[in-house]
Motif scaffolding. Structure first.
Motif, PDB file in Angstrom:
ATOM      1  N   ARG A 354       0.834  -1.205   0.000  1.00 46.79           N
ATOM      2  CA  ARG A 354       0.000   0.000   0.000  1.00 46.79           C
ATOM      3  C   ARG A 354       0.867   1.253   0.000  1.00 46.79           C
ATOM      4  O   ARG A 354       0.611   2.207  -0.763  1.00 46.79           O
ATOM      5  CB  ARG A 354      -0.904  -0.006   1.220  1.00 46.79           C
ATOM      6  CG  ARG A 354      -1.617   1.315   1.494  1.00 46.79           C
ATOM      7  CD  ARG A 354      -2.425   1.234   2.777  1.00 46.79           C
ATOM      8  NE  ARG A 354      -3.042   2.512   3.112  1.00 46.79           N
ATOM      9  CZ  ARG A 354      -2.480   3.452   3.850  1.00 46.79           C
ATOM     10  NH1 ARG A 354      -1.254   3.273   4.333  1.00 46.79           N
ATOM     11  NH2 ARG A 354      -3.122   4.571   4.111  1.00 46.79           N
ATOM     12  N   ASN A 355       1.878   1.297   0.866  1.00 45.26           N
ATOM     13  CA  ASN A 355       2.736   2.481   0.963  1.00 45.26           C
ATOM     14  C   ASN A 355       3.453   2.771  -0.357  1.00 45.26           C
ATOM     15  O   ASN A 355       3.538   3.926  -0.795  1.00 45.26           O
ATOM     16  CB  ASN A 355       3.766   2.300   2.078  1.00 45.26           C
ATOM     17  CG  ASN A 355       3.140   2.288   3.464  1.00 45.26           C
ATOM     18  OD1 ASN A 355       1.977   2.679   3.630  1.00 45.26           O
ATOM     19  ND2 ASN A 355       3.884   1.829   4.459  1.00 45.26           N
ATOM     20  N   LEU A 356       3.977   1.716  -0.965  1.00 46.25           N
ATOM     21  CA  LEU A 356       4.717   1.900  -2.216  1.00 46.25           C
ATOM     22  C   LEU A 356       3.773   2.321  -3.346  1.00 46.25           C
ATOM     23  O   LEU A 356       4.140   3.143  -4.197  1.00 46.25           O
ATOM     24  CB  LEU A 356       5.469   0.612  -2.578  1.00 46.25           C
ATOM     25  CG  LEU A 356       6.611   0.231  -1.616  1.00 46.25           C
ATOM     26  CD1 LEU A 356       7.255  -1.085  -2.035  1.00 46.25           C
ATOM     27  CD2 LEU A 356       7.673   1.340  -1.569  1.00 46.25           C
ATOM     28  N   LYS A 357       2.582   1.759  -3.374  1.00 51.68           N
ATOM     29  CA  LYS A 357       1.609   2.167  -4.389  1.00 51.68           C
ATOM     30  C   LYS A 357       1.242   3.641  -4.217  1.00 51.68           C
ATOM     31  O   LYS A 357       1.088   4.380  -5.199  1.00 51.68           O
ATOM     32  CB  LYS A 357       0.348   1.302  -4.309  1.00 51.68           C
ATOM     33  CG  LYS A 357       0.555  -0.141  -4.744  1.00 51.68           C
ATOM     34  CD  LYS A 357       0.726  -0.280  -6.248  1.00 51.68           C
ATOM     35  CE  LYS A 357      -0.573  -0.094  -6.993  1.00 51.68           C
ATOM     36  NZ  LYS A 357      -0.410  -0.356  -8.453  1.00 51.68           N
ATOM     37  N   ASP A 358       1.105   4.071  -2.962  1.00 56.71           N
ATOM     38  CA  ASP A 358       0.810   5.482  -2.695  1.00 56.71           C
ATOM     39  C   ASP A 358       1.940   6.382  -3.170  1.00 56.71           C
ATOM     40  O   ASP A 358       1.716   7.548  -3.517  1.00 56.71           O
ATOM     41  CB  ASP A 358       0.568   5.699  -1.197  1.00 56.71           C
ATOM     42  CG  ASP A 358      -0.797   5.193  -0.752  1.00 56.71           C
ATOM     43  OD1 ASP A 358      -1.625   4.864  -1.623  1.00 56.71           O
ATOM     44  OD2 ASP A 358      -1.031   5.123   0.468  1.00 56.71           O
ATOM     45  N   ASP A 359       3.165   5.841  -3.174  1.00 52.13           N
ATOM     46  CA  ASP A 359       4.340   6.604  -3.644  1.00 52.13           C
ATOM     47  C   ASP A 359       4.500   6.526  -5.161  1.00 52.13           C
ATOM     48  O   ASP A 359       5.476   7.050  -5.704  1.00 52.13           O
ATOM     49  CB  ASP A 359       5.617   6.077  -2.971  1.00 52.13           C
ATOM     50  CG  ASP A 359       5.677   6.429  -1.493  1.00 52.13           C
ATOM     51  OD1 ASP A 359       4.925   7.338  -1.075  1.00 52.13           O
ATOM     52  OD2 ASP A 359       6.458   5.800  -0.754  1.00 52.13           O
ATOM     53  N   GLY A 360       3.589   5.843  -5.821  1.00 54.48           N
ATOM     54  CA  GLY A 360       3.636   5.770  -7.282  1.00 54.48           C
ATOM     55  C   GLY A 360       4.445   4.627  -7.849  1.00 54.48           C
ATOM     56  O   GLY A 360       4.714   4.583  -9.062  1.00 54.48           O
TER      57      GLY A 360
END
Length: 428
Positions: A354-360
């Motif tokens: 989730r965190n990495l997806k939020d970072d693009g």
């Protein structure tokens, strides 16, 4: 000059209420079944005191009681079972039907009445309704006080608030809950009734709650998520604990936990923003995560590729004499040899995703990052492993098969591993 007074308009002194009831028998006791407006519960039943233990019941949990009151406020489609109450001989039943089953039930008030009813089951609901009723009364008083001094613009908003609060109060007055009143004169037998009810009440597991509680999006999307190849036919829909004999990968509750990690973080609750996601968005996000981990980690890839027939529940039963012991499933082996067999690590990875997806970061890049972690997933955790030699060592006990499951540990471990994507430790 003569004055005509209508006695029906006068409120006379009362210490009891009357309801229509059905009289039946259970366990040799007379039972009166009736329905009472929510607003009248605290009139005929004692309101539990969270600071004092009722000699006929257990201590009430204030937080749980408030939770029921909030549930009523938030759910116009609320549902609750009948309350169970003991009558020590103070109720009166006035027959209406020839067979003696229907009549008027006269019930003494909890305060001021001669005798009172004693709660067997339902004290949290009683207190929850009482607190909600008091809260709404206080809100109406506040609004009316502010209306006296408010500007015209402010008055319009206050009137709108008042309408909303009055509607909620109206629900308490117009909606009913069932009460079953057991006639039992013996106080000792009355206490035994409480024990019997508690002993025979079967609570539901987290797995069953996850399947049927559609009020939360992580549960509502469960049936679609468990069809992913990594989970299909390998999720225990009844139990929460994955024992050595359990042939499944995880339980239904665990799938909901992983879903929350992917959409809200491993330690966070699904807030209004998360709950505003459409079911399809949640399903796509979680299935995307499952695609990534079932490819990046060899252990999960093996589980994904294994024949579902190997996960039949009947194979977990103790073999009869002469029957061969079935081979353990890939999921059972994974729990013994890999951190990936723990729900805690899957929640952490869900949070990292989730965190990495939020970072693009794209799924393909996250997959390559997870592949670097794969060789470090061996369990029990060795003292020379990255989990014990890096800054995350506080989140793993020596020779553990899972991270420490306290929320703060899971959250901090998620943050640390997310940071490794940009700045990896030398061992990675």
């Amino acid at each position: 000059m003569s004055i005509a007074v209508d006695p029906a308009r006068l409120s006379l002194t009362r210490q009891e209420s009357t309801y229509l009831a059905i009289r039946t028998t259970q366990g040799g006791r007379t039972v009166y079944s009736t329905r009472v407006p929510l607003s009248e519960l605290s009139v005929i039943l004692p309101v539990p005191d969270p600071d004092k233990v009722d000699p006929d019941n257990r201590r009430v949990d204030l937080r749980h009681a408030k939770g029921f009151g909030q549930y009523l406020a938030d759910n116009p489609k609320w549902v609750a079972p009948a309350l169970l109450v003991r009558d020590a001989g103070s109720c009166r039943f006035e027959l209406l039907s020839k067979d003696g089953s229907v009549g008027y039930l006269v019930v003494p008030w909890a305060i001021g009445g001669i005798g009172r009813l004693i709660t067997i089951d339902g004290q949290h609901r009683i207190l929850g309704v009482h607190l909600e009723k008091k809260h709404l009364t206080d809100e109406i008083t506040r609004i009316e006080r502010e209306l006296y001094r408010a500007t015209d613009a402010r008055k319009a908003k206050l009137e709108e608030e008042r309408t909303t609060v009055m509607a909620r109060m109206g629900r308490l007055q117009n909606e009913y809950v069932g009460i079953d009143i057991y006639v039992e004169l013996d106080a000792v037998q009355g206490q035994q009734m409480f024990v019997d009810v508690a002993d025979n009440a079967k609570g539901i597991s987290g797995a069953v709650r996850a399947r049927f509680d559609t009020s939360r999006i992580a549960n509502r999307t469960l049936s679609d998520i468990v069809t992913h190849p990594m989970l299909n036919g390998k999720v225990d829909i009844e139990r929460d604990r994955m024992t050595d004999a359990n042939r499944n990968l995880i339980g239904a509750k665990h799938v909901a936990d992983i879903t929350r990690a992917v959409i809200a973080g491993p330690g966070g609750r699904a807030n209004k923003k998360v709950e505003a996601l459409t079911d399809q968005e949640v399903i796509e996000n979680v299935r995307g995560f499952l695609d990534v981990v079932s490819t990046a980690f060899e252990g999960l890839a093996s589980v994904t590729e294994e024949d579902t027939d190997n996960y039949r529940a009947s194979l977990a039963e103790k073999p009869k004499k002469g029957e061969s012991v079935p081979e353990p499933t890939k999921a059972m082996e994974l729990r013994k040899t890999s951190l990936l067999g723990s729900v805690g690590m899957l929640r952490v990875l869900g949070g990292v995703y989730r965190n990495l997806k939020d970072d693009g970061v794209e799924d393909g890049d996250i997959q390559e990052f997870f592949k670097k972690l794969d060789r470090h997933m061996a369990a029990p955790v060795a003292e020379t492993s990255i989990w014990r030699t890096s800054a995350v060592n506080e989140h793993f006990e020596p020779y553990a098969k899972a991270p420490i499951m306290r929320t703060q540990n899971i959250v901090q471990l998620t943050v640390a591993i997310t940071g490794w994507y940009r700045k990896a430790p030398s061992a990675l």
